[in-house]
Design a protein around this motif. Structure first.
Motif, PDB file in Angstrom:
ATOM      1  N   ASN A   1      -4.710  30.452 -19.436  1.00  0.00           N
ATOM      2  CA  ASN A   1      -5.451  31.415 -18.625  1.00  0.00           C
ATOM      3  C   ASN A   1      -6.212  32.462 -19.430  1.00  0.00           C
ATOM      4  OD1 ASN A   1      -4.388  29.972 -16.535  1.00  0.00           O
ATOM      5  ND2 ASN A   1      -3.034  31.582 -15.810  1.00  0.00           N
ATOM      6  N   THR A   2      -5.836  32.659 -20.698  1.00  0.00           N
ATOM      7  CA  THR A   2      -6.564  33.629 -21.526  1.00  0.00           C
ATOM      8  C   THR A   2      -7.522  32.956 -22.487  1.00  0.00           C
ATOM      9  OG1 THR A   2      -4.914  33.668 -23.297  1.00  0.00           O
ATOM     10  CG2 THR A   2      -4.629  35.263 -21.491  1.00  0.00           C
ATOM     11  N   GLY A   3      -7.268  31.679 -22.833  1.00  0.00           N
ATOM     12  CA  GLY A   3      -8.078  31.002 -23.828  1.00  0.00           C
ATOM     13  C   GLY A   3      -7.710  31.386 -25.251  1.00  0.00           C
ATOM     14  N   ALA A   4      -6.617  32.115 -25.414  1.00  0.00           N
ATOM     15  CA  ALA A   4      -6.202  32.571 -26.747  1.00  0.00           C
ATOM     16  C   ALA A   4      -5.625  31.416 -27.556  1.00  0.00           C
ATOM     17  CB  ALA A   4      -5.154  33.675 -26.625  1.00  0.00           C
ATOM     18  N   PRO A   5      -5.965  31.337 -28.829  1.00  0.00           N
ATOM     19  CA  PRO A   5      -5.285  30.372 -29.702  1.00  0.00           C
ATOM     20  C   PRO A   5      -3.793  30.699 -29.745  1.00  0.00           C
ATOM     21  CG  PRO A   5      -7.254  31.253 -30.755  1.00  0.00           C
ATOM     22  CD  PRO A   5      -7.023  32.069 -29.520  1.00  0.00           C
ATOM     23  N   ARG A   6      -2.963  29.682 -29.857  1.00  0.00           N
ATOM     24  CA  ARG A   6      -1.518  29.847 -29.783  1.00  0.00           C
ATOM     25  C   ARG A   6      -0.979  30.828 -30.822  1.00  0.00           C
ATOM     26  NH1 ARG A   6       0.281  25.979 -26.273  1.00  0.00           N
ATOM     27  NH2 ARG A   6       2.453  25.929 -26.935  1.00  0.00           N
ATOM     28  N   ASP A   7      -1.468  30.768 -32.056  1.00  0.00           N
ATOM     29  CA  ASP A   7      -0.951  31.660 -33.096  1.00  0.00           C
ATOM     30  C   ASP A   7      -1.331  33.111 -32.812  1.00  0.00           C
ATOM     31  OD1 ASP A   7      -3.647  30.983 -33.611  1.00  0.00           O
ATOM     32  OD2 ASP A   7      -3.425  31.335 -35.763  1.00  0.00           O
ATOM     33  N   ILE A   8      -2.544  33.333 -32.343  1.00  0.00           N
ATOM     34  CA  ILE A   8      -2.973  34.699 -32.018  1.00  0.00           C
ATOM     35  C   ILE A   8      -2.211  35.205 -30.803  1.00  0.00           C
ATOM     36  CG2 ILE A   8      -4.927  36.077 -31.190  1.00  0.00           C
ATOM     37  CD1 ILE A   8      -6.646  34.578 -33.179  1.00  0.00           C
ATOM     38  N   LEU A   9      -2.020  34.341 -29.812  1.00  0.00           N
ATOM     39  CA  LEU A   9      -1.266  34.745 -28.635  1.00  0.00           C
ATOM     40  C   LEU A   9       0.156  35.148 -29.016  1.00  0.00           C
ATOM     41  CD1 LEU A   9      -1.003  35.147 -25.605  1.00  0.00           C
ATOM     42  CD2 LEU A   9      -0.423  32.712 -25.427  1.00  0.00           C
ATOM     43  N   ALA A  10       0.798  34.380 -29.877  1.00  0.00           N
ATOM     44  CA  ALA A  10       2.165  34.712 -30.308  1.00  0.00           C
ATOM     45  C   ALA A  10       2.197  36.088 -30.980  1.00  0.00           C
ATOM     46  CB  ALA A  10       2.695  33.638 -31.250  1.00  0.00           C
ATOM     47  N   THR A  11       1.193  36.382 -31.796  1.00  0.00           N
ATOM     48  CA  THR A  11       1.113  37.688 -32.459  1.00  0.00           C
ATOM     49  C   THR A  11       0.915  38.800 -31.441  1.00  0.00           C
ATOM     50  OG1 THR A  11       0.208  36.666 -34.444  1.00  0.00           O
ATOM     51  CG2 THR A  11      -0.168  39.033 -34.185  1.00  0.00           C
ATOM     52  N   ARG A  12       0.018  38.600 -30.471  1.00  0.00           N
ATOM     53  CA  ARG A  12      -0.232  39.622 -29.443  1.00  0.00           C
ATOM     54  C   ARG A  12       1.030  39.862 -28.614  1.00  0.00           C
ATOM     55  NH1 ARG A  12      -3.591  39.675 -32.494  1.00  0.00           N
ATOM     56  NH2 ARG A  12      -5.840  39.619 -32.227  1.00  0.00           N
ATOM     57  N   LEU A  13       1.702  38.800 -28.228  1.00  0.00           N
ATOM     58  CA  LEU A  13       2.923  38.954 -27.422  1.00  0.00           C
ATOM     59  C   LEU A  13       3.979  39.745 -28.196  1.00  0.00           C
ATOM     60  CD1 LEU A  13       3.084  35.417 -25.827  1.00  0.00           C
ATOM     61  CD2 LEU A  13       2.732  37.587 -24.612  1.00  0.00           C
ATOM     62  N   ARG A  14       4.163  39.414 -29.451  1.00  0.00           N
ATOM     63  CA  ARG A  14       5.148  40.128 -30.281  1.00  0.00           C
ATOM     64  C   ARG A  14       4.808  41.613 -30.344  1.00  0.00           C
ATOM     65  NH1 ARG A  14       4.200  37.668 -34.837  1.00  0.00           N
ATOM     66  NH2 ARG A  14       4.967  35.729 -33.970  1.00  0.00           N
ATOM     67  N   ARG A  15       3.532  41.915 -30.541  1.00  0.00           N
ATOM     68  CA  ARG A  15       3.092  43.314 -30.639  1.00  0.00           C
ATOM     69  C   ARG A  15       3.293  44.053 -29.313  1.00  0.00           C
ATOM     70  NH1 ARG A  15       0.372  46.696 -33.986  1.00  0.00           N
ATOM     71  NH2 ARG A  15      -1.289  47.978 -33.122  1.00  0.00           N
ATOM     72  N   LEU A  16       2.976  43.406 -28.200  1.00  0.00           N
ATOM     73  CA  LEU A  16       3.131  44.041 -26.890  1.00  0.00           C
ATOM     74  C   LEU A  16       4.609  44.246 -26.540  1.00  0.00           C
ATOM     75  CD1 LEU A  16       0.285  42.155 -25.001  1.00  0.00           C
ATOM     76  CD2 LEU A  16       0.292  44.581 -25.672  1.00  0.00           C
ATOM     77  N   VAL A  17       5.461  43.324 -26.956  1.00  0.00           N
ATOM     78  CA  VAL A  17       6.909  43.491 -26.753  1.00  0.00           C
ATOM     79  C   VAL A  17       7.421  44.633 -27.627  1.00  0.00           C
ATOM     80  CG1 VAL A  17       9.175  42.406 -27.125  1.00  0.00           C
ATOM     81  CG2 VAL A  17       7.350  41.134 -25.969  1.00  0.00           C
ATOM     82  N   ASP A  18       7.028  44.631 -28.906  1.00  0.00           N
ATOM     83  CA  ASP A  18       7.464  45.688 -29.829  1.00  0.00           C
ATOM     84  C   ASP A  18       7.013  47.072 -29.364  1.00  0.00           C
ATOM     85  OD1 ASP A  18       8.642  43.748 -31.409  1.00  0.00           O
ATOM     86  OD2 ASP A  18       7.061  43.786 -32.953  1.00  0.00           O
ATOM     87  N   ALA A  19       5.862  47.150 -28.717  1.00  0.00           N
ATOM     88  CA  ALA A  19       5.325  48.425 -28.235  1.00  0.00           C
ATOM     89  C   ALA A  19       5.954  48.857 -26.914  1.00  0.00           C
ATOM     90  CB  ALA A  19       3.812  48.324 -28.074  1.00  0.00           C
ATOM     91  N   GLY A  20       6.787  48.006 -26.307  1.00  0.00           N
ATOM     92  CA  GLY A  20       7.424  48.358 -25.041  1.00  0.00           C
ATOM     93  C   GLY A  20       6.535  48.161 -23.832  1.00  0.00           C
ATOM     94  N   ILE A  21       5.486  47.354 -23.964  1.00  0.00           N
ATOM     95  CA  ILE A  21       4.557  47.083 -22.858  1.00  0.00           C
ATOM     96  C   ILE A  21       4.998  45.845 -22.079  1.00  0.00           C
ATOM     97  CG2 ILE A  21       2.163  46.450 -22.341  1.00  0.00           C
ATOM     98  CD1 ILE A  21       1.400  48.242 -24.778  1.00  0.00           C
ATOM     99  N   LEU A  22       5.604  44.888 -22.795  1.00  0.00           N
ATOM    100  CA  LEU A  22       6.133  43.676 -22.165  1.00  0.00           C
ATOM    101  C   LEU A  22       7.596  43.506 -22.521  1.00  0.00           C
ATOM    102  CD1 LEU A  22       3.358  41.003 -22.930  1.00  0.00           C
ATOM    103  CD2 LEU A  22       3.621  42.397 -20.866  1.00  0.00           C
ATOM    104  N   ASP A  23       8.335  42.859 -21.618  1.00  0.00           N
ATOM    105  CA  ASP A  23       9.704  42.394 -21.868  1.00  0.00           C
ATOM    106  C   ASP A  23       9.646  40.892 -22.069  1.00  0.00           C
ATOM    107  OD1 ASP A  23      11.380  44.623 -21.776  1.00  0.00           O
ATOM    108  OD2 ASP A  23      11.598  44.509 -19.589  1.00  0.00           O
ATOM    109  N   ARG A  24      10.496  40.389 -22.926  1.00  0.00           N
ATOM    110  CA  ARG A  24      10.589  38.950 -23.182  1.00  0.00           C
ATOM    111  C   ARG A  24      11.952  38.485 -22.678  1.00  0.00           C
ATOM    112  NH1 ARG A  24      10.639  36.291 -29.212  1.00  0.00           N
ATOM    113  NH2 ARG A  24      12.180  34.781 -28.624  1.00  0.00           N
ATOM    114  N   ARG A  25      11.948  37.505 -21.777  1.00  0.00           N
ATOM    115  CA  ARG A  25      13.187  37.003 -21.175  1.00  0.00           C
ATOM    116  C   ARG A  25      13.267  35.491 -21.304  1.00  0.00           C
ATOM    117  NH1 ARG A  25      12.494  40.251 -15.533  1.00  0.00           N
ATOM    118  NH2 ARG A  25      12.558  42.325 -16.428  1.00  0.00           N
TER     119      ARG A  25
END
Length: 172
Positions: A60-84
């Motif tokens: 749905n975003t068109g993000a490459p998998r490696d970049i998406l993984a980096t963005r998700l990690r950053r958003l989780v670390d920043a407290g914007i997303l939870d990972r379950r």
């Protein structure tokens, strides 16, 4: 109103590209450092829509998998997303917005409304958000004290960082 396109040879672009050594301290800049990277707000859009699984986010975003993984990690670390976890074998996770992430949802709605007005003026909008009352959401920033809609001409900035004025760094 037409949006101006800048070419690489534009003198205005050259000025924009030369970043100052000590830019204005600003919460907007601090926020963009977290969510301003390519795909970050699109990830937040998808997670707020309920699409929090990695494969959904890639599609749905068109993000490459490696970049998406980096963005998700950053958003989780920043407290914007939870990972379950949602699967043990293979181990897989889904992402949900935290309270801080949900507080960014009005920003997404405002960006979408701007795009609808300026990039899809013919009314051919890609998505409509409906409020619980059954009507289409039209986001509007209002003053919490008086309830009035916020207009540019009604605002006054008051820099609170020593050495800074509205126009920039104070003369030394």
């Amino acid at each position: 109103m037409a949006i101006q396109t800048l070419s690489w040879s534009s003198p205005r672009l050259a000025v924009m590209a030369a970043a100052p050594k000590n830019p204005r301290p600003c919460s907007i800049a601090d926020t963009l450092a977290l969510v301003g990277e390519k795909y970050s707000l699109l990830v937040l859009r998808e997670v707020c829509l309920g699409n929090g699984r990695f494969d959904q986010l890639v599609r749905n975003t068109g993000a490459p998998r490696d970049i998406l993984a980096t963005r998700l990690r950053r958003l989780v670390d920043a407290g914007i997303l939870d990972r379950r976890p949602y699967s043990e074998r293979p181990q897989r996770f889904e992402y949900r917005p935290t309270r801080a992430g949900l507080e960014l949802e009005p920003v997404l709605m405002t960006l979408m409304a701007w795009g609808d007005r300026h990039l899809h003026p013919d009314g051919d909008r890609p998505m409509v958000i409906e409020h619980v009352c059954g009507h289409e959401l039209v986001p509007q920033v209002t003053c919490p004290a008086c309830g009035d809609a916020v207009r540019h001409e009604d605002l006054t900035a008051h820099p609170r960082v020593p050495g800074w004025t509205v126009t920039g760094p104070a003369a030394a």
